[in-house]
Structure formats: structure tokens, C-alpha cells
Design a protein around this motif. Structure first.
Motif, short mmCIF file in Angstrom:
data_model
loop_
_atom_site.label_atom_id
_atom_site.label_comp_id
_atom_site.label_asym_id
_atom_site.label_seq_id
_atom_site.Cartn_x
_atom_site.Cartn_y
_atom_site.Cartn_z
N ALA A 7 0.84 -1.21 0.00
CA ALA A 7 0.00 0.00 0.00
C ALA A 7 0.87 1.25 0.00
O ALA A 7 0.55 2.25 -0.67
N LEU A 8 1.97 1.21 0.75
CA LEU A 8 2.88 2.34 0.82
C LEU A 8 3.56 2.58 -0.54
O LEU A 8 3.69 3.72 -1.01
N VAL A 9 3.97 1.48 -1.18
CA VAL A 9 4.59 1.58 -2.51
C VAL A 9 3.60 2.17 -3.50
O VAL A 9 3.95 3.05 -4.31
N LYS A 10 2.34 1.70 -3.43
CA LYS A 10 1.31 2.19 -4.36
C LYS A 10 1.05 3.68 -4.15
O LYS A 10 0.90 4.45 -5.10
N GLU A 11 1.03 4.10 -2.89
CA GLU A 11 0.81 5.51 -2.58
C GLU A 11 1.90 6.40 -3.19
O GLU A 11 1.63 7.43 -3.80
N LEU A 12 3.15 5.95 -3.02
CA LEU A 12 4.27 6.73 -3.58
C LEU A 12 4.23 6.69 -5.11
O LEU A 12 4.53 7.69 -5.77
#
Length: 307
Positions: A7-12
Motif C-alpha cells: 500500500a505504501l509503494v502504491k501511494e508513492l
């Protein structure tokens, strides 16, 4: 160390437009801090490069490199011809050509290989250059030719710098003849290819669909003239031979003397050299060939601004 979740990777990724692996690395380097990771991507030129990647890059340069028996040609595109005249961009293209030579012109191997003087790939070097130069750029294609004995001659039409220009040609000659003699012939044949842009090297290598389309057009033209089928058949043979002389490399008339067929030019050179000379292949790369360029309508743009 913070856990780097999907989720963090997708947000960035959504925020920066950068690739998934670049985002994952950026988060890893910055303990999962989104803002710090975003700054890291910008510093590396990655976020900036990704945002520019949708813009059409149809200008740029082609480059050639050869070691005698292997020759390569590469195309690296930019958005404007102004950047193509930039020394940094020219150095980049030359560097890509050098790596391509080490990899026989193979595109994927070249793109993945280490760029000279760095610890990263050609692909990463091009991405980094987007960030520093400020235009979208792409390493679009590469090609190579190799002979076991003989030469691969290179030619750049209207060179912007040594080995760099808008149109590149390679010609491979397989022979035991003197290398300097072969290279002189190869360069003349390469100039011919630059001028005529043949569709294939031999009749047998022509695209069958293109041949059938040409025949169909010629047959229809002959029928409209009211000729009987037996006459049409003979007419088509002659007209197809003329078509081959227009589009097939070895059947074309040599542009340098305006009268000798290319295959005869090679035969004559072999006779003079006292040994066989075989045309083993050719490559022609022209900047932007096949790229659909965006046409700006300045009047429409001004009208839109006026509401």
C-alpha cells in the motif's frame, strides 16, 4: 526499519508517477517516509523523468560504432532538435553506441548493460539524463551486423558530430579481400542505401504481402486498359521486374554511377579483388522513422485561451 508495504509503494507510485521498483527502493532508503522518498526520487531525476515519459520524443540522434567485423547503429530520441545538439545528449548517445557494440547490437542486452563510468544500466542512465536535461528521452532501438571475415562499414549522413547524425547505415561485406578496399566499397554502398532506402536486400526477402499488393494494383491497371489476360500476364512480369529494380537493394541502379546494378557493382569489385565478396546484410536507421509526431495547432491553442 519501517515495513515497506504494498500500500505504501502504491501511494508513492501514484504520487510520483515513478515505477514500482523505484518507489520500493526510495521507501527503503528513507525508512518508509513518503515525503522523504518523494524527494529522493526527485533528486535522482526519476519522478521528473516518469512525468515526462508521456511526451512524444521524435527528434534525437542515431550513432554508429564498429570494430571492423561488427558494426552497430542505435537511436536515442529527444523531444526537440535543440537537445539533440546538446553536448551532454551527444555524449550519452555515443556511450549507448559503445555499449551496443559490446553486445552485438542486441537492444535488450544493451539496455540492461552497465553504462560506462557508472554502476547502473543504460536504461537508468537515460532516465537520469531526462531529469538533468529536462526533456523526455528514449533509447528506442539498436541493430548490429557481424561478419566472420570481411568488414561492417558504417555511414552517417549529414553528421552532427563524428559517428552521430540523423541517418545511419551499416553494410556488411563477407570476404577475404583487403579490409581497406572492402570498407571503401561498403561506405559507397551505405551511401546508396541512405539515398534509396531499399525495402529488402533481395527479391526473396521482400514482404510477400507487399509483393501481392503491388501485383494486384498492376493487374487492375492493365485490365482497365482493356488488354486480354494473356497479354496482361506478360505485362505484369515486366512491370514487377521494374518494381524490384526500384525497391530491392541488389537490383537497384547504383546512385553513384547511375547505370550499374548493385549486384554487378559487387561482382566487379570481387573481380578486381581476386576473391569473392558477399553482401551479408544492411541496416538503415533514421531518427524518428515510424514515430507519429504531435502537430501543434497554434491558432486553436490561442483561441482556446481566449475562451
Amino acid at each position: 526499519m519501517a515495513q515497506i508495504t504494498a500500500a505504501l509503494v502504491k501511494e508513492l507510485r501514484d504520487k510520483s508517477g515513478a515505477g514500482m521498483m523505484d518507489c520500493k527502493k526510495a521507501l527503503g532508503e528513507n525508512d518508509g517516509d513518503i515525503e522523504a522518498a518523494m524527494d529522493w526520487l526527485r533528486q535522482k531525476g526519476i519522478a521528473k523523468a516518469e512525468k515526462k515519459s508521456g511526451r512524444v520524443a521524435a527528434e534525437g540522434l542515431v550513432a554508429v560504432a564498429s570494430n571492423g567485423t561488427t558494426g552497430v547503429a542505435v537511436e536515442v530520441n529527444s523531444e526537440t532538435d535543440f537537445v539533440a545538439r546538446n553536448e551532454q545528449f551527444q555524449t550519452l548517445v555515443k556511450g549507448v553506441a559503445g555499449v551496443a557494440l559490446e553486445n552485438g547490437g542486441d537492444f535488450d542486452a544493451t539496455n540492461a548493460a552497465e553504462y560506462p563510468g557508472t554502476s547502473h544500466s543504460v536504461e537508468a542512465e537515460v532516465t537520469e539524463a531526462v531529469g538533468t536535461i529536462g526533456e523526455n528521452m528514449t533509447f528506442r532501438r539498436s541493430a548490429g551486423l557481424t561478419v566472420s571475415s570481411g568488414v561492417v562499414s558504417t555511414y552517417i549522413h549529414n553528421a552532427a558530430a563524428p559517428g552521430l547524425g540523423k541517418l545511419a547505415v551499416l553494410v556488411a561485406l563477407e570476404s577475404d579481400a583487403d579490409a581497406a578496399t572492402l570498407d571503401a566499397l561498403g561506405k559507397q554502398l551505405a551511401m546508396h542505401v541512405a539515398a534509396t532506402n531499399p525495402a529488402s536486400m533481395t527479391v526473396e526477402e521482400l514482404d510477400p504481402a507487399a509483393v501481392e499488393r503491388e501485383k494486384a494494383v498492376l493487374v487492375e491497371q492493365a485490365r482497365e486498359s482493356g488488354k486480354p489476360d494473356n497479354i496482361i500476364e506478360k505485362m505484369i512480369v515486366g512491370r514487377m521486374n521494374k518494381y524490384y529494380q526500384e525497391v530491392v537493394f541488389v537490383e537497384q541502379t547504383f546512385v553513384i554511377d547511375g547505370e550499374t546494378k548493385i549486384k554487378k557493382v559487387i561482382e566487379n569489385a570481387a573481380k578486381d579483388a581476386g576473391t569473392d565478396i558477399k553482401l551479408a546484410g544492411y541496416v538503415r536507421l533514421e531518427v524518428g522513422d515510424g514515430i507519429e509526431k504531435e502537430e501543434d495547432d497554434f491558432a486553436a491553442e490561442v483561441a482556446a485561451m481566449q475562451g
